[in-house]
Design a protein around this motif. Structure first.
Motif, PDB file in Angstrom:
ATOM      1  N   LEU A  18       0.827  -1.202   0.000  1.00 18.26           N
ATOM      2  CA  LEU A  18       0.000   0.000   0.000  1.00 18.26           C
ATOM      3  C   LEU A  18       0.863   1.253   0.000  1.00 18.26           C
ATOM      4  CD1 LEU A  18      -3.111  -0.475   0.167  1.00 18.26           C
ATOM      5  CD2 LEU A  18      -1.808  -2.322   1.219  1.00 18.26           C
ATOM      6  N   LEU A  19       0.601   2.141  -0.965  1.00 22.35           N
ATOM      7  CA  LEU A  19       1.240   3.453  -1.003  1.00 22.35           C
ATOM      8  C   LEU A  19       0.193   4.485  -0.589  1.00 22.35           C
ATOM      9  CD1 LEU A  19       2.364   1.666  -3.609  1.00 22.35           C
ATOM     10  CD2 LEU A  19       3.712   3.730  -3.968  1.00 22.35           C
ATOM     11  N   VAL A  20       0.310   4.980   0.622  1.00 21.58           N
ATOM     12  CA  VAL A  20      -0.629   5.973   1.138  1.00 21.58           C
ATOM     13  C   VAL A  20       0.062   7.331   1.118  1.00 21.58           C
ATOM     14  CG1 VAL A  20      -2.082   6.677   3.062  1.00 21.58           C
ATOM     15  CG2 VAL A  20      -1.739   4.247   2.587  1.00 21.58           C
ATOM     16  N   PHE A  21      -0.354   8.190   0.191  1.00 26.39           N
ATOM     17  CA  PHE A  21       0.258   9.506   0.029  1.00 26.39           C
ATOM     18  C   PHE A  21      -0.569  10.575   0.733  1.00 26.39           C
ATOM     19  CE2 PHE A  21       1.877   7.361  -3.854  1.00 26.39           C
ATOM     20  CZ  PHE A  21       3.238   7.613  -3.699  1.00 26.39           C
ATOM     21  N   THR A  22       0.130  11.571   1.260  1.00 22.60           N
ATOM     22  CA  THR A  22      -0.512  12.744   1.825  1.00 22.60           C
ATOM     23  C   THR A  22       0.416  13.938   1.632  1.00 22.60           C
ATOM     24  OG1 THR A  22      -1.724  13.580   3.755  1.00 22.60           O
ATOM     25  CG2 THR A  22       0.415  12.550   4.169  1.00 22.60           C
ATOM     26  N   ILE A  23      -0.051  15.113   1.987  1.00 22.13           N
ATOM     27  CA  ILE A  23       0.797  16.305   1.928  1.00 22.13           C
ATOM     28  C   ILE A  23       0.861  16.920   3.314  1.00 22.13           C
ATOM     29  CG2 ILE A  23       0.967  18.682   1.069  1.00 22.13           C
ATOM     30  CD1 ILE A  23       0.025  17.676  -1.617  1.00 22.13           C
ATOM     31  N   GLU A  24       2.079  17.128   3.785  1.00 24.19           N
ATOM     32  CA  GLU A  24       2.318  17.725   5.095  1.00 24.19           C
ATOM     33  C   GLU A  24       3.450  18.729   4.974  1.00 24.19           C
ATOM     34  OE1 GLU A  24       2.726  15.973   9.575  1.00 24.19           O
ATOM     35  OE2 GLU A  24       4.285  15.358   8.152  1.00 24.19           O
ATOM     36  N   ASN A  25       3.231  19.921   5.506  1.00 24.58           N
ATOM     37  CA  ASN A  25       4.247  20.983   5.460  1.00 24.58           C
ATOM     38  C   ASN A  25       4.749  21.223   4.034  1.00 24.58           C
ATOM     39  OD1 ASN A  25       4.089  21.238   8.275  1.00 24.58           O
ATOM     40  ND2 ASN A  25       5.625  19.636   8.581  1.00 24.58           N
ATOM     41  N   ASP A  26       3.809  21.281   3.090  1.00 24.17           N
ATOM     42  CA  ASP A  26       4.106  21.565   1.679  1.00 24.17           C
ATOM     43  C   ASP A  26       5.046  20.544   1.054  1.00 24.17           C
ATOM     44  OD1 ASP A  26       2.464  23.756   1.733  1.00 24.17           O
ATOM     45  OD2 ASP A  26       4.071  25.196   2.084  1.00 24.17           O
ATOM     46  N   ALA A  27       4.936  19.302   1.460  1.00 24.73           N
ATOM     47  CA  ALA A  27       5.764  18.237   0.885  1.00 24.73           C
ATOM     48  C   ALA A  27       4.929  16.976   0.710  1.00 24.73           C
ATOM     49  CB  ALA A  27       6.969  17.947   1.768  1.00 24.73           C
ATOM     50  N   LEU A  28       5.185  16.236  -0.368  1.00 24.90           N
ATOM     51  CA  LEU A  28       4.522  14.957  -0.591  1.00 24.90           C
ATOM     52  C   LEU A  28       5.154  13.914   0.323  1.00 24.90           C
ATOM     53  CD1 LEU A  28       2.497  13.269  -2.286  1.00 24.90           C
ATOM     54  CD2 LEU A  28       4.405  12.782  -3.847  1.00 24.90           C
ATOM     55  N   LYS A  29       4.315  13.258   1.114  1.00 26.25           N
ATOM     56  CA  LYS A  29       4.822  12.251   2.043  1.00 26.25           C
ATOM     57  C   LYS A  29       4.077  10.940   1.860  1.00 26.25           C
ATOM     58  CE  LYS A  29       6.618  15.537   5.381  1.00 26.25           C
ATOM     59  NZ  LYS A  29       6.737  15.916   6.813  1.00 26.25           N
ATOM     60  N   ILE A  30       4.716   9.865   2.301  1.00 26.70           N
ATOM     61  CA  ILE A  30       4.133   8.541   2.168  1.00 26.70           C
ATOM     62  C   ILE A  30       4.198   7.830   3.514  1.00 26.70           C
ATOM     63  CG2 ILE A  30       6.324   7.450   1.463  1.00 26.70           C
ATOM     64  CD1 ILE A  30       4.598   5.723  -0.477  1.00 26.70           C
ATOM     65  N   LEU A  31       3.177   7.053   3.811  1.00 34.77           N
ATOM     66  CA  LEU A  31       3.140   6.298   5.050  1.00 34.77           C
ATOM     67  C   LEU A  31       4.005   5.047   4.928  1.00 34.77           C
ATOM     68  CD1 LEU A  31       1.921   5.859   7.877  1.00 34.77           C
ATOM     69  CD2 LEU A  31       0.036   4.653   6.756  1.00 34.77           C
ATOM     70  N   MET A  32       4.949   4.884   5.856  1.00 37.14           N
ATOM     71  CA  MET A  32       5.810   3.707   5.861  1.00 37.14           C
ATOM     72  C   MET A  32       5.845   3.116   7.259  1.00 37.14           C
ATOM     73  SD  MET A  32       8.918   4.693   3.274  1.00 37.14           S
ATOM     74  CE  MET A  32       9.161   2.941   2.888  1.00 37.14           C
ATOM     75  N   VAL A  33       6.197   1.849   7.333  1.00 34.88           N
ATOM     76  CA  VAL A  33       6.275   1.155   8.613  1.00 34.88           C
ATOM     77  C   VAL A  33       7.693   0.643   8.821  1.00 34.88           C
ATOM     78  CG1 VAL A  33       3.855   0.475   8.578  1.00 34.88           C
ATOM     79  CG2 VAL A  33       5.565  -1.056   7.582  1.00 34.88           C
ATOM     80  N   GLU A  34       8.056   0.474  10.076  1.00 34.53           N
ATOM     81  CA  GLU A  34       9.319  -0.177  10.418  1.00 34.53           C
ATOM     82  C   GLU A  34       9.006  -1.642  10.691  1.00 34.53           C
ATOM     83  OE1 GLU A  34      12.822  -0.050  13.847  1.00 34.53           O
ATOM     84  OE2 GLU A  34      11.401   1.615  13.649  1.00 34.53           O
ATOM     85  N   ARG A  35       9.602  -2.523   9.900  1.00 35.52           N
ATOM     86  CA  ARG A  35       9.279  -3.938   9.985  1.00 35.52           C
ATOM     87  C   ARG A  35       9.705  -4.516  11.329  1.00 35.52           C
ATOM     88  NH1 ARG A  35       7.865  -7.036   5.897  1.00 35.52           N
ATOM     89  NH2 ARG A  35       9.122  -8.809   6.617  1.00 35.52           N
ATOM     90  N   GLY A  36       8.854  -5.394  11.866  1.00 40.03           N
ATOM     91  CA  GLY A  36       9.165  -6.012  13.144  1.00 40.03           C
ATOM     92  C   GLY A  36       9.635  -7.441  13.030  1.00 40.03           C
ATOM     93  N   GLU A  37       9.844  -7.923  11.793  1.00 41.17           N
ATOM     94  CA  GLU A  37      10.269  -9.301  11.604  1.00 41.17           C
ATOM     95  C   GLU A  37      11.113  -9.425  10.358  1.00 41.17           C
ATOM     96  OE1 GLU A  37       6.399 -11.088  11.454  1.00 41.17           O
ATOM     97  OE2 GLU A  37       6.131 -10.686   9.318  1.00 41.17           O
TER      98      GLU A  37
END
Length: 220
Positions: A18-37
């Protein structure tokens, strides 16, 4: 079908990312996770899961974004399939990527069942840096960013990043971020005029002059 023997064929697995895009502080950002395994434990990755044997791709995408980032009821569309033979060290895995755009004020997320953390990452900074990302997810993110830049030219996809009501300067800024270039105000407003309608509301104007609020026309 009685004579068909599925054991004669090698097996592969299918995942959704899943690529979840949003805009924060005038920048394109993407939601990422830190893998636990393992593999790639503690590395950044896109949220994703394997597709169950009795599960559609869309259902797996909904489950994945819920389990790994705590997101529910968001709009997404299928982006592309990635099938490099050695993209995953575990086995032959084909990934079907999905893309979603969410206004920052509606983006509530948290670490999921198999992740250490979930965070927003600046897309341009990530792609221009030497930061290592799990699997081929950096390649997938680059593909998604380029698709956004292309689609914003001929669709209303940018409206998914501004919420139901917005000012024209805010909408223009979203277009500029997705396109990676500045736009002339007069030309921009002429282009989007058929797509929007004025509301009866305006911003509060506490720091600046009040700005009229607009919304996308129904059915567009």
């Amino acid at each position: 079908m009685d004579s068909y023997d599925s054991s004669l064929y090698e097996k592969l697995s299918v995942a959704v990312d899943l690529l979840v895009f949003t805009i924060e502080n005038d920048a394109l950002k993407i939601l990422m996770v830190e893998r636990g395994e393992d593999p790639f434990a503690n590395m950044l990755a896109l949220p994703g899961v394997f597709v169950g044997i009795d599960e559609t791709l869309d259902d797996a995408a909904k489950r994945g974004i819920s389990e790994e980032a705590g997101l529910e009821d968001i709009y997404f569309e299928q982006l592309y399939s990635f099938g490099d033979v050695r993209r995953d060290p575990r086995m032959r895995i084909i990934s079907v990527a999905y893309m979603a755009l969410v206004p920052i004020e509606k983006l509530n997320f948290h670490a999921g069942k198999r992740t250490v953390s979930a965070r927003l990452v600046d897309v341009c900074t990530l792609l221009e840096s030497d930061t290592e990302v799990a699997f081929d997810h950096k390649k997938i993110i680059e593909y998604g960013r380029n698709r956004l830049a292309n689609k914003v030219e001929y669709t209303t996809i940018a409206f998914h990043l501004v919420g139901e009501e917005f000012t024209l300067p805010n909408l223009q800024k979203v277009y500029e971020i997705l396109l990676g270039k500045s736009l002339y105000k007069a030309n921009f407003r002429k282009k989007i005029a058929p797509l929007i309608e004025e509301t009866e509301f305006a911003t509060s104007g506490e720091k600046h002059r009040p700005s009229r609020l607009y919304r996308r026309k129904q059915g567009i």
